[in-house]
Write a protein that holds these residues in place. Sequence first.
Motif, short mmCIF file in Angstrom:
data_model
loop_
_atom_site.label_atom_id
_atom_site.label_comp_id
_atom_site.label_asym_id
_atom_site.label_seq_id
_atom_site.Cartn_x
_atom_site.Cartn_y
_atom_site.Cartn_z
N VAL A 44 -41.40 -3.30 5.96
CA VAL A 44 -40.69 -2.39 6.87
C VAL A 44 -41.43 -1.06 6.96
N ASP A 45 -41.92 -0.55 5.84
CA ASP A 45 -42.67 0.70 5.83
C ASP A 45 -43.93 0.61 6.68
N ARG A 46 -44.44 -0.61 6.86
CA ARG A 46 -45.64 -0.83 7.66
C ARG A 46 -45.32 -1.12 9.13
N GLY A 47 -44.03 -1.06 9.49
CA GLY A 47 -43.65 -1.22 10.88
C GLY A 47 -43.27 -2.62 11.31
N PHE A 48 -42.94 -3.49 10.33
CA PHE A 48 -42.54 -4.86 10.65
C PHE A 48 -41.03 -5.04 10.49
N GLU A 49 -40.52 -6.08 11.10
CA GLU A 49 -39.19 -6.56 10.73
C GLU A 49 -39.39 -7.56 9.59
N ALA A 50 -38.81 -7.27 8.45
CA ALA A 50 -38.90 -8.16 7.29
C ALA A 50 -37.71 -9.09 7.27
N VAL A 51 -37.99 -10.37 7.11
CA VAL A 51 -36.94 -11.39 7.14
C VAL A 51 -37.02 -12.18 5.83
N THR A 52 -35.96 -12.14 5.05
CA THR A 52 -35.88 -12.93 3.84
C THR A 52 -34.74 -13.92 3.97
N PHE A 53 -34.81 -15.01 3.22
CA PHE A 53 -33.73 -15.99 3.29
C PHE A 53 -33.67 -16.77 1.98
N ASP A 54 -32.48 -17.27 1.71
CA ASP A 54 -32.29 -18.18 0.58
C ASP A 54 -32.67 -19.58 1.03
N ARG A 55 -33.69 -20.14 0.38
CA ARG A 55 -34.02 -21.52 0.69
C ARG A 55 -32.84 -22.43 0.33
N ARG A 56 -32.78 -23.60 0.92
CA ARG A 56 -31.62 -24.47 0.71
C ARG A 56 -31.40 -24.77 -0.78
N ALA A 57 -30.15 -24.92 -1.12
CA ALA A 57 -29.71 -25.15 -2.51
C ALA A 57 -29.89 -23.91 -3.38
N ARG A 58 -29.95 -22.75 -2.74
CA ARG A 58 -30.09 -21.49 -3.48
C ARG A 58 -29.14 -20.45 -2.88
#
Length: 276
Positions: A44-58
């Motif tokens: 985000v500090d570099r100007g991106f949209e950061a997308v994180t996710f819980d992989r399945r079963a997590r």
Amino acid sequence: MQHVTSADGTAIAVHRSGRGTPVVIVGGAFSMARDASALAEALVDRGFEAVTFDRRARGDSGDTKPFAPEREAEDVAAVVEAVGGSAALLGHSSGALVALLAAAHSAGAPGGDAHGADSSAAGTAIAHLFLSEPPMRFGQQEPPADLADRLQALVDAGRDGEAVTTFQLEGVGLPPQMVEGIKASPLFAHLQTLAQSTVYDAAVAAATSTPDERLLSLAVPTTVLVGVETMPVLERAAPMLVERMPSAELVRVPESVNHAIDPAATAAIVAERLGA
């Protein structure tokens, strides 16, 4: 947090922050979306949209059976679709293997999987692949072929702790004394809640340990990252993959130590490659 629905109906928990070109972070074994928070902040500090996710079963994501490695590729496709249909993928460790499968899925590699599911593209585009220390073995010191089946049997029998330690010993290759130390630590209770995910990581690793032509021939620009003082199998795998993958370049990241991804250094590499 939002939930997106994968092709088989599994709900995948997604977290988004920042504005700009989306970079989807695909975590490794035992990791959850929250474990990538520092990396997301650096992006985000570099100007991106950061997308994180819980992989399945997590974590907050669901799980639908039967499983095949292609299911994880479809999960990533659902996440990319939710953020606009195009994104860069940044996968670490087993997450790098999932990212590679997702790129092949997006490219519309022909054929289905063992369960008969269609593996054609889901209308998503992968702008760039960043593969951080993918645990490929290229036929050397491979885990037992029945590892995923044995892990599933342990989980089905309610022996989650044994599934975790078996995966650490046989799938990852951690020294027994390290595994015993983890087992004696407060962290172990949390790891047991992720026991089902060890089955999926073992299956993904088996499917990609020696990548086939559909993975190696991807036209997606690919940056393979490797740090220092990492596991020998990871140090060996990175240049071997680049040698076989025409679209790939090798970048060494001295700030990333002991198989831990350095957020600031990695975000800088992403920014340089994506022009942010």
